[in-house]
Motif scaffolding. Structure first.
Motif, short mmCIF file in Angstrom:
data_model
loop_
_atom_site.label_atom_id
_atom_site.label_comp_id
_atom_site.label_asym_id
_atom_site.label_seq_id
_atom_site.Cartn_x
_atom_site.Cartn_y
_atom_site.Cartn_z
N VAL A 89 -10.93 63.00 14.71
CA VAL A 89 -10.93 64.16 15.59
C VAL A 89 -11.16 63.69 17.02
O VAL A 89 -12.13 62.98 17.30
CB VAL A 89 -12.01 65.18 15.16
CG1 VAL A 89 -12.06 66.35 16.11
CG2 VAL A 89 -11.73 65.64 13.74
N GLU A 92 -13.03 68.70 19.33
CA GLU A 92 -13.49 69.76 18.42
C GLU A 92 -13.48 71.13 19.10
O GLU A 92 -13.99 72.09 18.55
CB GLU A 92 -14.90 69.44 17.91
CG GLU A 92 -14.92 68.28 16.94
CD GLU A 92 -16.28 68.08 16.30
OE1 GLU A 92 -17.00 69.07 16.08
OE2 GLU A 92 -16.61 66.92 16.02
N SER A 93 -12.92 71.20 20.30
CA SER A 93 -12.78 72.49 20.97
C SER A 93 -11.31 72.64 21.38
O SER A 93 -10.58 71.67 21.47
CB SER A 93 -13.70 72.57 22.17
OG SER A 93 -13.43 71.53 23.08
N TYR A 96 -7.59 71.79 19.99
CA TYR A 96 -8.05 70.83 18.99
C TYR A 96 -7.08 69.66 18.94
O TYR A 96 -5.88 69.84 19.09
CB TYR A 96 -8.13 71.47 17.60
CG TYR A 96 -9.03 72.67 17.53
CD1 TYR A 96 -10.40 72.54 17.69
CD2 TYR A 96 -8.51 73.94 17.29
CE1 TYR A 96 -11.24 73.64 17.60
CE2 TYR A 96 -9.34 75.04 17.20
CZ TYR A 96 -10.71 74.88 17.36
OH TYR A 96 -11.52 75.99 17.28
N GLN A 98 -6.40 66.24 16.41
CA GLN A 98 -6.77 65.52 15.20
C GLN A 98 -5.58 64.73 14.69
O GLN A 98 -4.45 65.23 14.69
CB GLN A 98 -7.24 66.53 14.14
CG GLN A 98 -7.46 65.97 12.77
CD GLN A 98 -8.10 66.96 11.82
OE1 GLN A 98 -9.06 66.63 11.19
NE2 GLN A 98 -7.60 68.18 11.72
N PHE A 155 -11.80 68.43 9.17
CA PHE A 155 -11.93 69.33 10.31
C PHE A 155 -10.78 70.32 10.25
O PHE A 155 -9.62 69.96 10.34
CB PHE A 155 -11.89 68.53 11.62
CG PHE A 155 -12.20 69.36 12.82
CD1 PHE A 155 -13.47 69.89 13.01
CD2 PHE A 155 -11.22 69.65 13.75
CE1 PHE A 155 -13.77 70.67 14.12
CE2 PHE A 155 -11.49 70.43 14.86
CZ PHE A 155 -12.77 70.95 15.05
N GLY A 159 -13.66 74.69 11.59
CA GLY A 159 -14.70 73.67 11.76
C GLY A 159 -14.72 72.70 10.59
O GLY A 159 -13.80 72.65 9.78
N TRP A 160 -15.78 71.91 10.50
CA TRP A 160 -15.91 70.91 9.42
C TRP A 160 -16.20 71.61 8.11
O TRP A 160 -17.08 72.47 8.03
CB TRP A 160 -17.03 69.92 9.74
CG TRP A 160 -16.68 69.02 10.87
CD1 TRP A 160 -17.06 69.14 12.18
CD2 TRP A 160 -15.85 67.85 10.80
NE1 TRP A 160 -16.53 68.12 12.93
CE2 TRP A 160 -15.78 67.30 12.10
CE3 TRP A 160 -15.16 67.21 9.77
CZ2 TRP A 160 -15.05 66.16 12.39
CZ3 TRP A 160 -14.45 66.06 10.06
CH2 TRP A 160 -14.40 65.56 11.35
#
Length: 174
Positions: A89, A92-93, A96, A98, A155, A159-160
């Protein structure tokens, strides 16, 4: 005339060494899916087919993932090594970011019930890698296909999450 060599496993059931030798070989990834639809590429389209959701691959694509199964008769041990996707990742905002990279998990002893094809994990060869890359929770073997169940932390757009995924490898020896 067919000759079978049999032994007893830890439960006292007969296990054919011939069956375990038959499982040996190289397998290639054919399917990877989850029971719940996921959005791993953040396009607001949820899918159970993880091939559709893992569109950013690092190193090599999912279609090149493989597994190998070896039976060691001297120690009556069946071992497996297989590739899984691990998320990297970058944000994370929103937006996103990944990508996925292949990682191998190794199990130094698994049991396979010859009558049902059910796979049980006895010993992990890499417990330190499992926390990051996933836990093999079981599986099934039939018709030269290895079906593995792995709990992975991924992720998602929520979220996770720990996600049970199903990975299908097909025997591919030349």
């Amino acid at each position: 005339m067919l000759l079978f060599s049999c032994d007893k496993n830890d439960d006292g059931r007969a296990v054919s060494n011939e069956y375990l030798f038959y499982m040996e070989g190289r397998y290639v990834l054919k399917e990877m899916y989850s029971e719940e639809p996921l959005d791993l590429n953040f396009d607001n389209i949820y899918n159970t087919d993880l091939f559709e959701e893992m569109d950013c691959q690092v190193v090599y694509p999912l279609q090149l993932y493989d597994a190998s199964v070896e039976y060691h008769e001297s120690s009556d041990r069946l071992e497996i090594i297989f590739d899984v996707s691990n998320s990297q990742v970058y944000s994370e905002s929103e937006p996103y970011q990944q990508c996925f990279v292949n990682q191998s998990l190794y199990y130094s002893k698994i049991l396979v019930d010859e009558s049902t094809g059910d796979v049980s994990v006895i010993t992990s060869g890499t417990p330190e890698r499992e926390e990051e890359f996933g836990y093999l929770t079981g599986g099934h073997y039939n018709e030269r296909k290895l079906h593995l169940n792995v709990d992975k932390i991924l992720f998602t757009s929520e979220g996770w999450q720990t996600i049970p995924i199903h990975i299908v490898y097909e025997w591919n020896n030349p």
